[in-house]
Motif scaffolding. Structure first.
Motif, PDB file in Angstrom:
ATOM      1  N   ARG A   8       0.846  -1.195   0.000  1.00  0.00           N
ATOM      2  CA  ARG A   8       0.000   0.000   0.000  1.00  0.00           C
ATOM      3  C   ARG A   8       0.886   1.251   0.000  1.00  0.00           C
ATOM      4  NH1 ARG A   8      -5.222   0.200   1.332  1.00  0.00           N
ATOM      5  NH2 ARG A   8      -5.443  -1.831   2.308  1.00  0.00           N
ATOM      6  N   PRO A   9       0.569   2.242  -0.793  1.00  0.00           N
ATOM      7  CA  PRO A   9       1.351   3.477  -0.718  1.00  0.00           C
ATOM      8  C   PRO A   9       1.063   4.217   0.592  1.00  0.00           C
ATOM      9  CG  PRO A   9      -0.474   3.743  -2.235  1.00  0.00           C
ATOM     10  CD  PRO A   9      -0.464   2.299  -1.836  1.00  0.00           C
ATOM     11  N   SER A  10       2.036   4.939   1.103  1.00  0.00           N
ATOM     12  CA  SER A  10       1.850   5.584   2.397  1.00  0.00           C
ATOM     13  C   SER A  10       0.727   6.617   2.346  1.00  0.00           C
ATOM     14  CB  SER A  10       3.151   6.236   2.861  1.00  0.00           C
ATOM     15  OG  SER A  10       3.584   7.173   1.905  1.00  0.00           O
ATOM     16  N   ALA A  11       0.464   7.151   1.145  1.00  0.00           N
ATOM     17  CA  ALA A  11      -0.608   8.135   1.016  1.00  0.00           C
ATOM     18  C   ALA A  11      -1.956   7.528   1.415  1.00  0.00           C
ATOM     19  CB  ALA A  11      -0.680   8.637  -0.426  1.00  0.00           C
ATOM     20  N   ASP A  12      -2.142   6.225   1.136  1.00  0.00           N
ATOM     21  CA  ASP A  12      -3.382   5.550   1.522  1.00  0.00           C
ATOM     22  C   ASP A  12      -3.583   5.593   3.026  1.00  0.00           C
ATOM     23  OD1 ASP A  12      -3.763   4.919  -1.079  1.00  0.00           O
ATOM     24  OD2 ASP A  12      -4.119   2.772  -0.738  1.00  0.00           O
ATOM     25  N   LEU A  13      -2.503   5.322   3.768  1.00  0.00           N
ATOM     26  CA  LEU A  13      -2.595   5.298   5.224  1.00  0.00           C
ATOM     27  C   LEU A  13      -2.933   6.699   5.730  1.00  0.00           C
ATOM     28  CD1 LEU A  13       0.489   3.045   6.087  1.00  0.00           C
ATOM     29  CD2 LEU A  13      -1.909   2.383   5.945  1.00  0.00           C
ATOM     30  N   ALA A  14      -2.292   7.685   5.140  1.00  0.00           N
ATOM     31  CA  ALA A  14      -2.559   9.062   5.561  1.00  0.00           C
ATOM     32  C   ALA A  14      -4.012   9.428   5.291  1.00  0.00           C
ATOM     33  CB  ALA A  14      -1.620  10.024   4.821  1.00  0.00           C
ATOM     34  N   ALA A  15      -4.569   8.867   4.207  1.00  0.00           N
ATOM     35  CA  ALA A  15      -5.943   9.202   3.842  1.00  0.00           C
ATOM     36  C   ALA A  15      -6.958   8.311   4.566  1.00  0.00           C
ATOM     37  CB  ALA A  15      -6.127   9.078   2.329  1.00  0.00           C
ATOM     38  N   GLY A  16      -6.461   7.410   5.409  1.00  0.00           N
ATOM     39  CA  GLY A  16      -7.374   6.571   6.176  1.00  0.00           C
ATOM     40  C   GLY A  16      -7.816   5.317   5.450  1.00  0.00           C
ATOM     41  N   ASN A  17      -7.214   5.056   4.306  1.00  0.00           N
ATOM     42  CA  ASN A  17      -7.564   3.836   3.584  1.00  0.00           C
ATOM     43  C   ASN A  17      -6.705   2.678   4.094  1.00  0.00           C
ATOM     44  OD1 ASN A  17      -8.203   1.826   1.801  1.00  0.00           O
ATOM     45  ND2 ASN A  17      -7.140   2.751   0.057  1.00  0.00           N
ATOM     46  N   TYR A  18      -7.158   2.059   5.202  1.00  0.00           N
ATOM     47  CA  TYR A  18      -6.368   0.999   5.808  1.00  0.00           C
ATOM     48  C   TYR A  18      -6.735  -0.364   5.260  1.00  0.00           C
ATOM     49  CZ  TYR A  18      -4.601   4.278   9.238  1.00  0.00           C
ATOM     50  OH  TYR A  18      -3.982   5.324   9.836  1.00  0.00           O
ATOM     51  N   PHE A  19      -7.992  -0.532   4.912  1.00  0.00           N
ATOM     52  CA  PHE A  19      -8.446  -1.873   4.561  1.00  0.00           C
ATOM     53  C   PHE A  19      -9.059  -1.996   3.185  1.00  0.00           C
ATOM     54  CE2 PHE A  19      -8.124  -1.924   9.105  1.00  0.00           C
ATOM     55  CZ  PHE A  19      -7.345  -3.040   9.264  1.00  0.00           C
ATOM     56  N   GLY A  20      -9.251  -0.860   2.510  1.00  0.00           N
ATOM     57  CA  GLY A  20      -9.772  -0.950   1.162  1.00  0.00           C
ATOM     58  C   GLY A  20      -8.687  -1.454   0.225  1.00  0.00           C
ATOM     59  N   MET A  21      -9.012  -1.500  -1.062  1.00  0.00           N
ATOM     60  CA  MET A  21      -7.990  -1.844  -2.033  1.00  0.00           C
ATOM     61  C   MET A  21      -6.933  -0.747  -2.028  1.00  0.00           C
ATOM     62  SD  MET A  21      -8.314  -4.687  -3.446  1.00  0.00           S
ATOM     63  CE  MET A  21      -7.282  -4.580  -4.915  1.00  0.00           C
ATOM     64  N   PRO A  22      -5.660  -1.132  -2.130  1.00  0.00           N
ATOM     65  CA  PRO A  22      -4.625  -0.095  -2.255  1.00  0.00           C
ATOM     66  C   PRO A  22      -4.910   0.752  -3.504  1.00  0.00           C
ATOM     67  CG  PRO A  22      -3.648  -2.261  -1.925  1.00  0.00           C
ATOM     68  CD  PRO A  22      -5.107  -2.483  -2.146  1.00  0.00           C
ATOM     69  N   SER A  23      -4.701   2.056  -3.398  1.00  0.00           N
ATOM     70  CA  SER A  23      -5.008   2.919  -4.544  1.00  0.00           C
ATOM     71  C   SER A  23      -4.094   2.600  -5.721  1.00  0.00           C
ATOM     72  CB  SER A  23      -4.883   4.381  -4.143  1.00  0.00           C
ATOM     73  OG  SER A  23      -3.594   4.636  -3.666  1.00  0.00           O
ATOM     74  N   ARG A  24      -2.903   2.142  -5.408  1.00  0.00           N
ATOM     75  CA  ARG A  24      -2.029   1.629  -6.469  1.00  0.00           C
ATOM     76  C   ARG A  24      -1.046   0.652  -5.838  1.00  0.00           C
ATOM     77  NH1 ARG A  24       2.876   4.218  -6.030  1.00  0.00           N
ATOM     78  NH2 ARG A  24       2.797   5.937  -4.565  1.00  0.00           N
ATOM     79  N   PHE A  25      -0.360  -0.127  -6.672  1.00  0.00           N
ATOM     80  CA  PHE A  25       0.591  -1.108  -6.156  1.00  0.00           C
ATOM     81  C   PHE A  25       1.907  -0.407  -5.804  1.00  0.00           C
ATOM     82  CE2 PHE A  25       4.124  -4.017  -6.852  1.00  0.00           C
ATOM     83  CZ  PHE A  25       3.791  -5.055  -6.003  1.00  0.00           C
TER      84      PHE A  25
END
Lengths: 283, 302
Positions: free
Chosen positions: A41-58
């Motif tokens: 998961r890209p770190s931007a996902d974690l910052a945006a609160g996307n912990y369990f959804g699909m990673p926004s990109r590989f």
């Protein structure tokens, strides 16, 4: 066979089974799957609160590269190998000798010594901690790979001897008897008759000891302080302190640290399971 | 000189059978004594001293043990160890249940079995980190689930009421996998004729399991209980990784408290730590003795 094979059951049971199986596995491995996904998961996902959804990109490549580039984890892994490989060779080697002695010879102290090995293998590490640490310090081996290796060899000898002794007692004793009648020396009996037969046991034990030692954490914290000798378990924990909230890195690091024993297990599965259960059916 | 060599080899030839086992045993026994047997006695000895690990030791007799009697942290650890022991044993029936579930011959079942076994192969450090993340308040998967179900946000590892339970649950994960593999092997070795005969007599389901299968799984059950009890009493890694004994020492167990007293910033109280280790050792010896007695009985039978 128990329970009744699903092939003999009603069709709906059979179908239900094939559907439930992957669901059960997914639930069982959910924590692990979560970590595996987070590691790409890209770190931007974690910052945006996307912990369990699909990673926004590989982001696997950048995460894993970052782990190796920005942390000494490669070095820790190397240390783990430096500790684990000599320990496997040493402990299995010693256990071949002592297991042979306990399985083949009848002498008064035989069972006593055997049970000493067995009991020693089950004691809590903490009862050894203070004296072993003190001894290692005084021998100048504190904070070194060899200090860890020596302790691990000695301690694993208990379990390995139990294992080898049980294995050798299941070998055909007539082979040894007839060699003795022929006048073959005891050492040559061990070297040329018994040792070749022990190959499967040696393989099983090596995989097991590899896993045990690779995964050791307690002794790594007691006998090692600095980075230069730290194995990957203790190293990963210290990195966890530095990577606060960088769960993508913690996850990638965890996967890297878990990989060698997992690969070992999958490559040598048959031996691994035989190893775990050999002591069991005999115990 | 030349005559001593054949004499010596004559002596060797005559006594080979008697000497050989000791020569084979020597390296193992020496290593094991130095690192395992002797340190046990040294620890017991040290537990009667006040010692910081560097300076001189001061003999204080049973004072460390007397202090333990009044030490609240010791009782917390002891209580947690008992909780570990009791709950950890759930791994045995759970492992049996998983094994029964997986004991089929369908396509790909071997892969399923090994994937179910997976958690056991991973280091407890990694298991600890995985579950810490799983429990993390705000975003952890389990916390999120609890929040949806109860509407409450529970920080499992920061809550004195739940912290030990949370760590034990993490420990159960690999332990169930271990018990499962023991039972799968046990189920493999079950006598199929007996099972068929029992089926002919109309035994099925629970009664078949209870009267025919479980007795044959005796050795697997025994070893599963032994390794689970020992594992529960030895628990250290997960406590250290997940909470470091916290919050406020509420998740300490004896093994962790010992380490904390002897080797952490709280002070290097080697004697006191050794005393805690001796107590843990005594508890463990009860189980080890039972194990040895049973092994001895089996050896006599063999």
């Amino acid at each position: 066979m128990f329970p009744t094979p699903v092939q003999k059951a009603a069709p709906w049971v059979r179908h239900a089974y094939t559907i439930i199986l992957p669901i059960a596995l997914t639930l069982w491995l959910l924590p692990l799957i979560g970590v595996a996904i987070t590691s790409v998961r890209p770190s931007a996902d974690l910052a945006a609160g996307n912990y369990f959804g699909m990673p926004s990109r590989f982001a696997g490549i950048e995460n894993y590269t970052a782990v190796f580039r920005d942390s000494p984890i490669g070095w820790y892994i190397l240390n783990s190998f430096k500790v684990t490989i000599p320990t496997v060779i040493g402990a299995v080697g010693l256990a071949c000798l002592s297991g042979f002695a306990l399985a083949v010879y009848k002498f008064r102290a035989n069972l006593l010594i055997f049970f000493l090995f067995v009991a020693g293998n089950f004691i809590p590490f903490q009862i050894l901690m203070v004296p072993v640490r003190d001894m290692t310090l005084r021998a100048g081996l504190y904070d070194s790979i060899s200090g860890l290796v020596l302790f691990h060899i000695a301690f694993q000898t208990g379990f390995c001897t139990l294992f080898m002794r049980n294995f050798i007692t299941s070998l055909p004793f007539a082979l040894i008897e007839s060699a003795r009648v022929e006048g073959v020396s005891e050492w040559r009996i061990f070297r040329y008759i018994v040792l070749p037969l022990m190959r499967p046991a040696i393989a099983a034990l090596s995989v097991l000891v590899f896993t045990f030692i690779w995964n050791d954490y307690f002794w790594a914290t007691v006998l090692v302080q600095g980075q230069h000798a730290m194995p990957v378990t203790a190293g990963l924990y210290s990195l966890n302190g530095q990577w606060i909230a960088a769960w993508h890195l913690v996850s990638a690091g965890s996967i890297v640290a878990a990989m060698p024993p997992v690969l070992m297990f999958f490559l040598m599965q048959k031996h691994f399971i035989a190893g775990l259960t050999l002591g069991a059916t005999k115990g | 000189m030349s005559s001593t060599v054949p004499a010596a080899s004559g002596f060797w030839k005559r006594n080979q059978q008697r000497l050989a086992p000791w020569l084979f045993l020597a390296p193992g026994i020496i290593m094991f004594s130095i690192y395992v047997i002797i340190p046990i006695f040294q620890s017991i000895w040290i537990s009667f001293y006040d010692w910081d690990g560097l300076g001189p030791k001061t003999w204080i007799g049973a004072a460390n043990y007397v202090e333990l009697l009044d030490d609240e942290a010791f009782y917390t650890s002891l209580k947690n160890n008992i909780l570990w022991l009791v709950l950890y044993l759930l791994a045995v029936p759970a492992g049996l249940a998983v094994a029964l579930f997986l004991n089929q011959t369908v396509a790909g079942i071997r892969l399923y079995k090994s994937l179910f076994f997976f958690p056991f192969v991973i280091s407890q450090v990694v298991v600890g980190l995985i579950f810490t993340w799983f429990y993390a308040p705000d975003f952890g998967l389990l916390s999120a689930l609890i929040k949806t179900l109860t509407g409450q946000n529970i920080a499992i590892l920061a809550d004195e009421r739940y912290v030990t339970l949370g760590i034990i649950a993490a420990g159960l994960w690999p332990q169930i996998a271990y018990c499962m593999i023991l039972y799968l092997t046990g189920l493999n070795n079950i006598n199929p004729e007996q099972v068929e005969a029992a089926r002919m007599d109309g035994a099925r389901g629970w009664s078949l399991l209870w009267h025919i299968i479980l007795p044959q799984l005796g050795p697997a059950t025994f070893i599963a209980i032994v390794v689970t009890v020992i594992g529960a009493l030895r628990s250290f890694d997960l406590v250290s990784i997940m909470t470091d004994g916290g919050p406020y020492g509420s998740s300490r167990v004896l093994s962790f408290y010992m380490y904390e007293q002897a080797l952490s910033e709280y002070g290097y109280r080697m004697g006191y730590g050794a005393a805690i280790a001796v107590v843990l050792f005594m508890i463990m010896m009860v189980f080890i003795t039972l194990f040895i007695v049973r092994m001895l009985m089996r050896e006599r039978h063999a």
